[in-house]
Design a protein around this motif. Structure first.
Motif, PDB file in Angstrom:
ATOM      1  N   SER A 196       0.825  -1.212   0.000  1.00 25.63           N
ATOM      2  CA  SER A 196       0.000   0.000   0.000  1.00 25.63           C
ATOM      3  C   SER A 196       0.855   1.257   0.000  1.00 25.63           C
ATOM      4  O   SER A 196       0.447   2.292  -0.516  1.00 25.63           O
ATOM      5  CB  SER A 196      -0.944   0.003   1.207  1.00 25.63           C
ATOM      6  N   GLY A 197       2.040   1.171   0.587  1.00 20.38           N
ATOM      7  CA  GLY A 197       2.937   2.312   0.607  1.00 20.38           C
ATOM      8  C   GLY A 197       2.601   3.350   1.656  1.00 20.38           C
ATOM      9  O   GLY A 197       3.355   4.295   1.866  1.00 20.38           O
ATOM     10  N   TYR A 198       1.469   3.182   2.308  1.00 15.41           N
ATOM     11  CA  TYR A 198       1.051   4.168   3.303  1.00 15.41           C
ATOM     12  C   TYR A 198       2.073   4.292   4.423  1.00 15.41           C
ATOM     13  O   TYR A 198       2.450   5.394   4.823  1.00 15.41           O
ATOM     14  CB  TYR A 198      -0.322   3.797   3.872  1.00 15.41           C
ATOM     15  N   ASP A 251       5.195   3.624   4.333  1.00 21.62           N
ATOM     16  CA  ASP A 251       6.434   4.211   3.828  1.00 21.62           C
ATOM     17  C   ASP A 251       6.397   5.736   3.950  1.00 21.62           C
ATOM     18  O   ASP A 251       7.389   6.356   4.319  1.00 21.62           O
ATOM     19  CB  ASP A 251       6.674   3.828   2.369  1.00 21.62           C
ATOM     20  N   GLU A 252       5.242   6.323   3.643  1.00 19.83           N
ATOM     21  CA  GLU A 252       5.088   7.774   3.738  1.00 19.83           C
ATOM     22  C   GLU A 252       5.190   8.248   5.182  1.00 19.83           C
ATOM     23  O   GLU A 252       5.813   9.265   5.470  1.00 19.83           O
ATOM     24  CB  GLU A 252       3.747   8.212   3.146  1.00 19.83           C
ATOM     25  N   VAL A 253       4.589   7.507   6.083  1.00 21.55           N
ATOM     26  CA  VAL A 253       4.579   7.887   7.495  1.00 21.55           C
ATOM     27  C   VAL A 253       5.932   7.601   8.146  1.00 21.55           C
ATOM     28  O   VAL A 253       6.337   8.307   9.074  1.00 21.55           O
ATOM     29  CB  VAL A 253       3.441   7.142   8.236  1.00 21.55           C
ATOM     30  N   ALA A 294       8.883   8.171   7.257  1.00 25.16           N
ATOM     31  CA  ALA A 294       9.859   9.251   7.169  1.00 25.16           C
ATOM     32  C   ALA A 294       9.804  10.167   8.389  1.00 25.16           C
ATOM     33  O   ALA A 294      10.817  10.728   8.800  1.00 25.16           O
ATOM     34  CB  ALA A 294       9.626  10.054   5.895  1.00 25.16           C
ATOM     35  N   SER A 295       8.642  10.292   8.987  1.00 24.84           N
ATOM     36  CA  SER A 295       8.504  11.193  10.139  1.00 24.84           C
ATOM     37  C   SER A 295       8.389  10.462  11.471  1.00 24.84           C
ATOM     38  O   SER A 295       8.259  11.099  12.511  1.00 24.84           O
ATOM     39  CB  SER A 295       7.286  12.094   9.948  1.00 24.84           C
ATOM     40  N   GLU A 307       8.916   3.232  11.084  1.00 23.05           N
ATOM     41  CA  GLU A 307      10.028   2.644  10.349  1.00 23.05           C
ATOM     42  C   GLU A 307      10.393   1.281  10.935  1.00 23.05           C
ATOM     43  O   GLU A 307      10.625   0.309  10.220  1.00 23.05           O
ATOM     44  CB  GLU A 307      11.244   3.575  10.388  1.00 23.05           C
TER      45      GLU A 307
END
Length: 89
Positions: free
Chosen positions: A41-43, A45-47, A49-50, A55
């Protein structure tokens, strides 16, 4: 007791074992698919980073995916072995 009366519980037990193994395989396949869907889904991955926690969760999910794939292979191997044992009865 006749021979068939004695053999019947063994056959039923083997059938039950075969079905339980197939059920286990299906559950692990579904778990692997769920993990794969989350990762694809990649969701996260976006989160990630912050958030170091996300991670870390991604790393854990990758390990879970690898282990689920291994469990699927082993479970299918067990199915094959049980099928061979059942047919030799």
């Amino acid at each position: 007791m006749t021979d068939t009366a004695v053999a019947e519980p063994k056959v039923n037990r083997h059938v039950r074992d075969d079905l339980a193994q197939m059920d286990l395989t299906q559950a692990v396949v579904e778990l692997g698919a769920l993990i794969d869907a989350v990762l694809r889904s990649g969701y996260l991955d976006e989160v990630a980073a912050s958030s170091p926690q996300v991670e870390r969760a991604l790393l854990i999910l990758n390990v879970c995916q690898t282990q689920a794939e291994r469990a699927i292979e082993l479970s299918r191997l067990c199915e094959e072995l049980q099928a061979g044992a059942s047919s030799s009865l």
